[in-house]
Each structure stands twice: as structure tokens, then as C-alpha cells.
Design an enzyme around this catalytic site. Structure first.
Site, PDB file in Angstrom:
ATOM      1  N   GLU A   1      -5.082  -2.662   4.793  1.00 11.42           N
ATOM      2  CA  GLU A   1      -5.385  -4.123   4.679  1.00 11.42           C
ATOM      3  C   GLU A   1      -5.275  -4.596   6.142  1.00 11.42           C
ATOM      4  OE1 GLU A   1      -4.694  -2.752   1.073  1.00 11.42           O
ATOM      5  OE2 GLU A   1      -3.505  -2.290   2.481  1.00 11.42           O
TER       6      GLU A   1
ATOM      7  N   HIS B   1       0.051  -6.540  -9.244  1.00 16.22           N
ATOM      8  CA  HIS B   1      -1.455  -6.763  -9.326  1.00 16.22           C
ATOM      9  C   HIS B   1      -1.544  -8.214  -9.732  1.00 16.22           C
ATOM     10  CE1 HIS B   1      -1.289  -2.377  -9.431  1.00 16.22           C
ATOM     11  NE2 HIS B   1      -2.635  -2.509  -8.817  1.00 16.22           N
TER      12      HIS B   1
ATOM     13  N   TYR C   1      -1.844  -7.226  -2.130  1.00 14.77           N
ATOM     14  CA  TYR C   1      -1.760  -6.030  -1.085  1.00 14.77           C
ATOM     15  C   TYR C   1      -2.052  -6.851   0.213  1.00 14.77           C
ATOM     16  CZ  TYR C   1      -3.382  -3.211  -5.115  1.00 14.77           C
ATOM     17  OH  TYR C   1      -3.310  -2.351  -6.203  1.00 14.77           O
TER      18      TYR C   1
ATOM     19  N   GLU D   1     -11.870  -2.122   0.617  1.00 18.18           N
ATOM     20  CA  GLU D   1     -11.995  -1.074  -0.097  1.00 18.18           C
ATOM     21  C   GLU D   1     -12.646  -1.038  -1.551  1.00 18.18           C
ATOM     22  OE1 GLU D   1      -7.590  -1.168  -1.125  1.00 18.18           O
ATOM     23  OE2 GLU D   1      -7.248  -1.532   1.222  1.00 18.18           O
TER      24      GLU D   1
ATOM     25  N   PRO E   1       0.315  -6.448   4.196  1.00 21.30           N
ATOM     26  CA  PRO E   1       0.406  -5.708   5.466  1.00 21.30           C
ATOM     27  C   PRO E   1      -0.572  -6.146   6.477  1.00 21.30           C
ATOM     28  CG  PRO E   1       0.312  -4.329   3.545  1.00 21.30           C
ATOM     29  CD  PRO E   1       0.126  -5.606   3.108  1.00 21.30           C
TER      30      PRO E   1
END
Length: 373
Positions: free
Chosen positions: A93, A162, A119, A62, A122
Site C-alpha cells: 500500500e 475488513h 489496509y 491490487e 501502511p
């Protein structure tokens, strides 16, 4: 039946001219192609060198193409190598990792970025059920030489989604290798080794260290990296072998095991606690350099483990069990663990959550008196 990992003799990526690559060359002059780099620049250099050397290496994720990634690790790779070698992926992801697995089975060596370690969940099924199992399930007919890069850990005020440290979730999975550098020199060498490895590698990058180290005792940044010997990085290719820990501070009283950001915290605690601590930077969690750990603990008779992730079922628990199994009759005190809290990441109390040098120093003093924590 095939092994979960590739045979060691299949890894031919270690340059024989860099046989001592595990030691930082503090005295090499810039005339030999060594320049100061922060960790972002060192990782970028590793990618650029490997993409130039091997047309099968590609990078995507990304915002990693034209923009160069949110932390700029992939900066200029698209401009240098084109849209088919460095490109952007959708916010998906599982799709990113799934595509990389297919590419790897086809013969490519994809390096994918998960924008933040938070992240990665997934994609967990793709990593665990496909990438990690491919060699074993196919009887050695297929391998998945992919690298999944991801910034991890706290320290930049990123908040709860994060700032997580999920490394222990991947150390449990046979077939995966898990790498965590603590400085620019190791970051470039380890990423080069990971790209050349025939097995899938989870490569966690401590974003708190991206732009420079910090005064571990006062928790303040030291800028820039260039004043540190660990930041003197060769511009050409070199390899830091996966599976080799490094003793970054020698001592005789107690062994500290740490990785990533916590290496710097441990060094600060060792300097201020009045204890002659030996600090080991694991660098690779799987495969683990248990021989270096065992030799150190048998010498010191004590062990403290420091990591940023929550304590319960963290990787420190595995290390504690291994040390106890191998060094029981040499231990003079219970093994200590200094870790994050068993809570979701507490943004409002970020600096209290981190294992700071005061907490590590307290643990060092406790094991020196034989006390359990």
C-alpha cells in the site's frame, strides 16, 4: 507561503450545464442517457468516462487491472484502456500511494485503489507526510492530484480487518479532502470531481451500499438499486461539486447529520420515530459544508450526529464542536451522537455494533425532550 489546498479558481471541472448536479434528476428519461446503476457501476462509469476524456488519468491497485478489483469497480478498464492505464500493483500500500504521488508530481492524475480501508494504514505516512504536504512544502510549485479510493465500513461480514471506518484519521490532516458518497448518482459525480481536483482526495466507498440500498429500519437489503431515484445515473460526464452537502429529507424538529451508509439508517429512523427530522447527507467531510449545517440547526434547534466509526474522537466530535460554536444560542437540547462502539470491530456482534434505526430513534426522542445522551 502557499496554501495547503489549491485555489478554488484552479478547479475548472464543474460542467456549467450541470449547475444543479447536486439534485438527483428523478424525472429524466433513459432517452437522455440516464440508466439505472448500482454504486459499483456508477463508480466504474466515472472512471471510464474520465480515462477516455483525459489520457493523464490512470487506475491501479491490487487486483484492479485484468481482474477488475475484488468488488469489480475497475472492471474492463484494462481491456478498454490498455496495460499502461489500468494495471495491477503488488501488495504494498505504501508503494501504491508513493508511486501515485510521484506520478501526480510529474503531471498525471492517478486513481489508486486500496482494497479495503483497513489496509490503508501502511500508506498513511505517504498520504499524510507527502501527498497532503506537497503543495504547501513546495510553495505551490507541485501538487498531488491523486485519488485514493477504498471500500470502507461493515455490513458484509468481513470481520475485524475488513470492516473499519477510519475517515476521522484523514479529516485531521490539512491538505487532504475526504469524500463519502451514499448513492450511485453522487458516487459518479463526486468521483469525477475528485479526479479533476488538484488536491489529494481520500474517497471512501461504503461497501454495504455497493449493490443496493437497504430497508434501514429492518436492516435488510433492497435489491436492486434501479427502483431508487438516486440510482438514475447519466452515462455521460457530470460533476457533483466537492464541499456541498445535500438535504435528503426536510424537517423542522431536529437535524440529523450523517454520511455513507448511515444516511439510509437516519432516513429510516426519521420515518419511524414520529419526529419531523431533517436529514443532511454531508457527502464531503473535508471541505465541510458548514453553511448548510448551520442553517438547518438554527431552524430546528436540535442536532443528532450518526456515524459508524467508534464514538471517541470520531468525526462526530468535530461536528458537535462546530455546531456548538456556531449555533449555541439556537440549541434547545444537548447535541446527540449515535456511533459505533469504542472497541475493535466486533465481527460476532456486527449488527449490534452498527448504529441502527432504533438507537437513532431513541436519540431523536431524547433531544426532543431536552435530555442528554
Amino acid at each position: 507561503m502557499s496554501e495547503a489546498y489549491s485555489p478554488a479558481d484552479q478547479h475548472d471541472g464543474i460542467d456549467p450545464d450541470m449547475a444543479d448536479a447536486t439534485e438527483t434528476p428523478a424525472s429524466i428519461s433513459e432517452g437522455t442517457g440516464v440508466v439505472p446503476m448500482n454504486m459499483i457501476q456508477a463508480l466504474n462509469s466515472a472512471l471510464a468516462v474520465k480515462m477516455t476524456e483525459d489520457p493523464n488519468v490512470l487506475s491501479f491497485g491490487e487486483d484492479t487491472g485484468f481482474f477488475g478489483g475484488v468488488f469489480r469497480v475497475t472492471d474492463q478498464l484494462q481491456q478498454k484502456h490498455g496495460l499502461t492505464r489500468s494495471f495491477d500493483a503488488p501488495i504494498n500500500e505504501s508503494g501504491i500511494v508513493g508511486a501515485a504521488i510521484g506520478m501526480a508530481a510529474y503531471g498525471l492524475r492517478p486513481v489508486v485503489e486500496i482494497q479495503f480501508a483497513d489496509y490503508i494504514y501502511p500508506a498513511y505516512d505517504q498520504i499524510v507526510s507527502e501527498a497532503a504536504k506537497m503543495r504547501y512544502r513546495s510553495g505551490g510549485q507541485f501538487s498531488t492530484p491523486i485519488v485514493v479510493r477504498s471500500p470502507y465500513g461493515g455490513g458484509i461480514f468481513g470481520g475485524q480487518t475488513h470492516s473499519q471506518s477510519p475517515e476521522s484519521l484523514f479529516t485531521h490532516i490539512a491538505g487532504l479532502k475526504v469524500v463519502v458518497p451514499s448513492n450511485p448518482y453522487d458516487a459518479k459525480g463526486l468521483l469525477t470531481a475528485a479526479i479533476e481536483d488538484d488536491d489529494p482526495v481520500i474517497f471512501f466507498e461504503p461497501k454495504r451500499l455497493y449493490n443496493g440500498p437497504f430497508d434501514g429500519w429492518h436492516q435488510k437489503p433492497i435489491s436492486p438499486w434501479k427502483s431508487q431515484p438516486e440510482a438514475q445515473v447519466p452515462t455521460e460526464k457530470y460533476v457533483v461539486p466537492i464541499g456541498e452537502a445535500k438535504i435528503v429529507r426536510e424537517g423542522s424538529d431536529v437535524t440529523i447529520l450523517a454520511w455513507g451508509t448511515m444516511v439510509w439508517v437516519s432516513l429510516a429512523a426519521a420515518e419511524h420515530a414520529g419526529v419531523d427530522a431533517e436529514v443532511i447527507d454531508l457527502r464531503t467531510l473535508v471541505p465541510l459544508d458548514i453553511a448548510t449545517i448551520e442553517a438547518s440547526v438554527k431552524k430546528t434547534g436540535r442536532c443528532v450526529i450518526v456515524h459508524e466509526a467508534p464514538k471517541t474522537s470520531g468525526y462526530g466530535a468535530e461536528l458537535s464542536a462546530l455546531v456548538q460554536e456556531r449555533c449555541f444560542y439556537h440549541l434547545e437540547a444537548p447535541i446527540g451522537r449515535v456511533c459505533g462502539w469504542d472497541t475493535p470491530y466486533p465481527h460476532a456482534f456486527e449488527w449490534e455494533y452498527f448504529p441502527g434505526p432504533e438507537r437513532v430513534a431513541t436519540a431523536l426522542k431524547a433531544v426532543m425532550t431536552g435530555g442528554a445522551r
